[in-house]
Design an enzyme around this catalytic site. Structure first.
Site, mmCIF file in Angstrom:
data_model
loop_
_atom_site.group_PDB
_atom_site.id
_atom_site.type_symbol
_atom_site.label_atom_id
_atom_site.label_comp_id
_atom_site.label_asym_id
_atom_site.label_seq_id
_atom_site.Cartn_x
_atom_site.Cartn_y
_atom_site.Cartn_z
ATOM 1 N N GLU A 135 0.610 -1.310 0.025
ATOM 2 C CA GLU A 135 0.079 -0.105 -0.055
ATOM 3 C C GLU A 135 0.809 1.323 -0.151
ATOM 4 O O GLU A 135 0.540 2.149 0.833
ATOM 5 C CB GLU A 135 -0.868 -0.002 1.149
ATOM 6 C CG GLU A 135 -2.063 -1.160 1.342
ATOM 7 C CD GLU A 135 -2.842 -1.236 2.340
ATOM 8 O OE1 GLU A 135 -4.127 -1.879 2.351
ATOM 9 O OE2 GLU A 135 -2.349 -0.997 3.442
ATOM 10 N N TRP A 169 -1.289 -11.561 0.083
ATOM 11 C CA TRP A 169 -2.265 -11.239 1.049
ATOM 12 C C TRP A 169 -3.626 -10.628 0.204
ATOM 13 O O TRP A 169 -4.532 -10.772 0.722
ATOM 14 C CB TRP A 169 -2.039 -10.101 1.909
ATOM 15 C CG TRP A 169 -1.775 -8.618 1.392
ATOM 16 C CD1 TRP A 169 -0.693 -8.163 0.819
ATOM 17 C CD2 TRP A 169 -2.641 -7.385 1.283
ATOM 18 N NE1 TRP A 169 -0.644 -7.057 0.396
ATOM 19 C CE2 TRP A 169 -2.074 -6.404 0.539
ATOM 20 C CE3 TRP A 169 -3.947 -7.481 1.627
ATOM 21 C CZ2 TRP A 169 -2.621 -5.263 0.313
ATOM 22 C CZ3 TRP A 169 -4.853 -6.113 1.473
ATOM 23 C CH2 TRP A 169 -3.927 -5.142 0.953
ATOM 24 N N ASP A 204 -9.163 -9.965 11.717
ATOM 25 C CA ASP A 204 -10.097 -8.827 12.165
ATOM 26 C C ASP A 204 -11.298 -8.621 11.410
ATOM 27 O O ASP A 204 -12.004 -7.592 11.508
ATOM 28 C CB ASP A 204 -9.313 -7.651 11.947
ATOM 29 C CG ASP A 204 -8.587 -7.262 10.539
ATOM 30 O OD1 ASP A 204 -8.361 -8.368 10.207
ATOM 31 O OD2 ASP A 204 -8.507 -6.185 10.183
#
Length: 814
Positions: free
Chosen positions: A375, A441, A468
């Site tokens: 990111e 991921w 999460d």
């Protein structure tokens, strides 16, 4: 200028760029040496080992026949008889390492309510539990072991302390398989059996984000104990990010003096007594890091640190602004999402990163260091004349290639310290050193690509292994990320893709579950998110693929919950509770109630207010009851309730209201659903809201508007604390027609007729909430769409509850 002169000039420029690139890459403190030795490949030792697995599991005809073992062992062969374990049972160990494992077994047993046992070196074997390391033990994995249970004693044998430890864990599970919650007791019967066991994968990991929210050393140790008792062996510790720098670096003290503290958004960042900023701080000293690493090593867990570059760098840049790309002063952020702040590409910054890594590699003896790489939005690099000039000097084609050059340099630096580099799958978008390992991921495609290119891979897709994410649709779920990943969905994940060629499958080192903590303020919430889903991860990592069976895992899971309770682990109750939905027929004075359990355990219920037991009616179809109605229900396994019974009461008034959890997002509009917590109070529980942050919108499907006069809406207001970089333009706003926007209610969905528009006030009431009533003139069943118009950032309105207000009977009108 002639064509030849132009070509010569290009050649000189190319040579200059190439030389500059080599000088930049070569600036390391130690000579670059080849990464060699067993330690460097230890975690890659198993790969996809189905072809060489010891055998298949089998059922055991004994009480809790297989001990409800999690993960299921590779081979279990039942035998005749029972071993009786009591406080008088001796523990025998042949040497120092074996004695350590024997003592660990005794500690685990006593911590979970079992008898206190004494260990000794040597002595008679009859009636004893014997731990032994055999130098001639023949196994492909150091984590392999055999376990023999017979009426005359127990023998745990392995060729390595790690294997012996996992044998002890299995024996602990066998000793804690007693049904009920009274503890294991002082006399424990263990069915006779032989287990030959080894893991499928060498990498069975769990990542904890300590940067967004900080955990104490004691909580970290508790999690390491839980990892060990699930046979997980890699603890990936996310220690640096935009919101906080959590590791002491002695050469750069401001990293923790400045970078370890942020101010939470909204009321959470304001001292209610003084109105001053209230900072959220925390970091681990190097002494604490060593303590955690040593504690993990005793449990055969490797701790892998992460230093995130070039993005997720705000906290570091706030501490040392010269590391950044812009002149804008920064602070560790109190918001969530993707930020554009990147480390710059200059030589001094690379030296800083190498200096940080020099201290980190001394603290973490494991073979891997994670450098992030995810990111990293390149807007600042693109806008920076200095970065662009540096890229031209190095002959770098674009910003992603510049990031790749940083990764290449750090890979060489780490290799010089006998470490291997691993990063998130974005590092594949540039040329990647062959020895680099990829953690996939963004789905599994990055892992497939990396394996085909010859890179080792750890599968960690957000779609399957992000813990999460919410795990049920229950209103009792804590705050969390979008969508739902249930226990069975975690269990179903297969780390070795069918699309990957057989010759490349050995590059799949294993799998890893990740726990990001933006929304996880408390340890209890953290443990809720992890367990029991981490048990599903553990079984995928250990058990041969052919032997995995969801129904069998679900059968064993209730015993695992008992172990959690004995160890004080606050596992999620929501997968074991009952959910209820109701379809009203107010005109007929009845309600139709549907019950469900997220994991499909059987449901027992009562309608007379009594607590259901194993003999209560089993739920098989929707219940039609006259109003008012009450149902008490619980999920059961083997005749025992898996969670506290729940009472669901319905009357005419309750059928006219819905909470935000009971509403749905607007189709095709309300993307990125989050379960968000209010920003206050500073301490204690806060309100929780389901909201779609790109387009806040709620929908009550098939609302019965016959006899309805108005819609009453209760709203709260929280900070819009998200930075989403290039996704930010996806946020949509309905145009406001008044100063503070309107509450909008549409019938027939969000594109249907406007039924009501009520002006919004500037502020909520003093309690932080606001209640508005919107008159309705409609009938029949309609999908009601509820929105607030206007761009309200830096805050946002969120829906808490809606209620249909019935028309007054004619006789009651004044």
């Amino acid at each position: 200028m002639s064509a030849r002169q132009m070509n010569e000039g290009r050649e000189r420029m190319t040579r200059t760029r190439s030389n500059a690139r080599q000088r930049w890459l070569a600036h390391t403190r130690l000579p670059i040496i080849a990464l060699a030795g067993a330690a460097a490949i230890a975690l890659a030792a198993c790969g996809d080992r189905d072809a060489s697995r010891p055998g298949t599991s089998a059922a055991v005809a004994a009480p809790i026949a297989d001990g409800a073992l999690v993960p299921k062992p590779a081979r279990l062969q039942p035998a005749q008889g029972v071993f009786q374990l009591s406080a008088a049972t001796p523990l025998l160990a042949a040497d120092g390492d074996a004695e350590t494992v024997a003592r660990q077994f005794a500690d685990f047993l006593q911590a979970s309510g079992g008898p206190a046992l004494d260990s000794a070196v040597g002595g008679p074997a009859d009636g004893a539990i014997h731990f032994r390391i055999d130098p001639d033990f023949d196994a492909a994995s150091a984590e392999a072991y055999t376990l023999d249970v017979g009426p005359d004693g127990v023998r745990v044998v392995a060729g390595d302390p790690a294997g012996l430890f996992y044998g002890a864990v299995t024996l602990w599970q066998l000793a804690t398989a007693r049904v009920g919650d009274a503890g294991t007791g002082t006399d424990i019967a263990i069915a006779a059996m032989r287990i030959e066991d080894a893991p499928r994968f060498g990498w069975r990991g769990f990542m904890l984000d300590s940067a967004r929210h900080f955990q104490s050393v004691e909580e970290i140790k508790k999690l390491l104990d839980a990892m060990a008792l699930h046979k997980l062996n890699v603890f990936h510790w996310h220690l640096t990010d935009d919101q906080g720098w959590r590791i002491e670096i002695k050469r750069y003290p401001k990293l923790t003096e400045v970078g370890a503290c942020r101010v939470p958004a909204g009321d959470g960042g304001i001292d209610p007594a003084t109105g001053a900023e209230l900072r959220y701080c925390g970091f681990y000293t190097q002494a604490q890091i060593r303590e955690v690493v040593a504690y993990a090593a005793e449990r055969h867990i490797t701790v892998m640190p992460e230093l995130d570059i070039p993005g997720h760098a705000t906290a570091a840049i706030a501490a040392y602004p010269e590391l950044g790309t812009t002149a804008r002063p920064l602070r560790p952020v109190g918001e969530w999402g993707v930020f554009e702040n990147l480390f710059n590409t200059e030589e001094a910054t690379m030296v800083f990163l190498e200096n940080v890594l020099t201290e980190m590699v001394e603290l973490f003896p494991g073979p891997y260091v994670h450098i992030g790489g995810d990111e990293a939005v390149k807007d600042q690099w693109q806008a920076s004349a200095r970065v662009q000039a540096h890229m031209r000097e190095l002959g770098v084609a674009d910003e992603m290639a510049m990031q790749g050059l940083m990764v290449e340099r750090l890979e060489k630096f780490l290799a010089g310290h006998d470490k291997r580099l691993i990063g998130w799958d974005e590092i594949l978008e540039a040329e990647l050193p062959q020895t680099a390992t990829v953690m996939s991921w963004r789905g599994i495609d990055g892992g497939i690509e990396a394996a085909r290119k010859g890179h080792d891979v750890v599968m960690s897709p957000s779609s399957d292994l992000y813990l999460d994410y919410l795990q049920t649709d229950s209103p009792d779920e804590p705050p969390g990320r979008p969508a739902t990943i249930t226990v069975d969905e975690v269990y179903a994940f297969e780390p070795v893709p069918e699309a990957l060629e057989a010759g490349q499958r050995g590059h799949i080192l294993g799998l890893q579950a990740n726990m990001w903590t933006e929304h996880t303020r408390f340890d209890a919430r953290l443990e809720h998110n992890l367990f029991p889903r981490l048990a599903a991860v553990a079984e995928t990592g250990w058990t041969p693929a052919a032997d995995k069976d969801w129904d069998d895992f679900r059968r064993r899971l209730p015993v695992q919950l008992q172990r959690y309770r004995r160890l004080g682990i606050a596992y999620a109750r929501t997968p074991f509770q009952v959910l209820a939905t109701a379809e009203d027929a107010r005109a007929a004075g009845t309600v139709t109630i549907e019950l469900a359990n997220p994991l499909d355990y059987e449901i027992r219920y009562s309608t007379d207010g009594s607590v259901p037991d194993a003999d209560s009616p089993r739920y098989r179809e929707p219940l039609r009851q006259p109003l008012p109605a009450s149902v008490v229900a619980a999920a059961f396994a083997d005749g025992r309730a898996l969670a506290e019974p729940q009472t669901f009461a319905f009357d005419a008034a309750s059928l006219l209201s819905r909470t935000d959890e009971q509403l749905v997002t607007c189709p095709d509009l309300g993307s990125l659903l989050l379960r968000l917590e209010d920003d206050g109070p500073v301490e204690g529980e806060r309100a929780i809201f389901n909201v779609t942050i790109f387009y806040p919108c709620w929908q009550w499907n098939r609302a019965d508007l016959d006899g309805i006069a108005a819609l009453k809406v209760r709203l709260g207001r929280i900070p819009y604390y998200f930075q989403l970089a290039h996704d930010e333009p996806r946020r949509r706003f309905e145009p406001a027609r008044s100063a503070h926007g309107e509450l909008l209610v549409h019938g027939g969905g969000c594109d249907g007729a406007l039924l009501a528009s009520v002006p919004m006030p500037a502020e909520p009431d003093t309690d932080g909430f606001l209640e508005l009533e919107a008159p309705l003139a409609a009938n029949g069943r309609q999908d009601l769409c509820i929105r607030v118009s206007g761009d309200t950032r830096p805050t946002m309105w969120v829906l808490d509850r809606v209620e249909l207000v019935a028309q007054e009977p004619p006789g009651d009108r004044r």
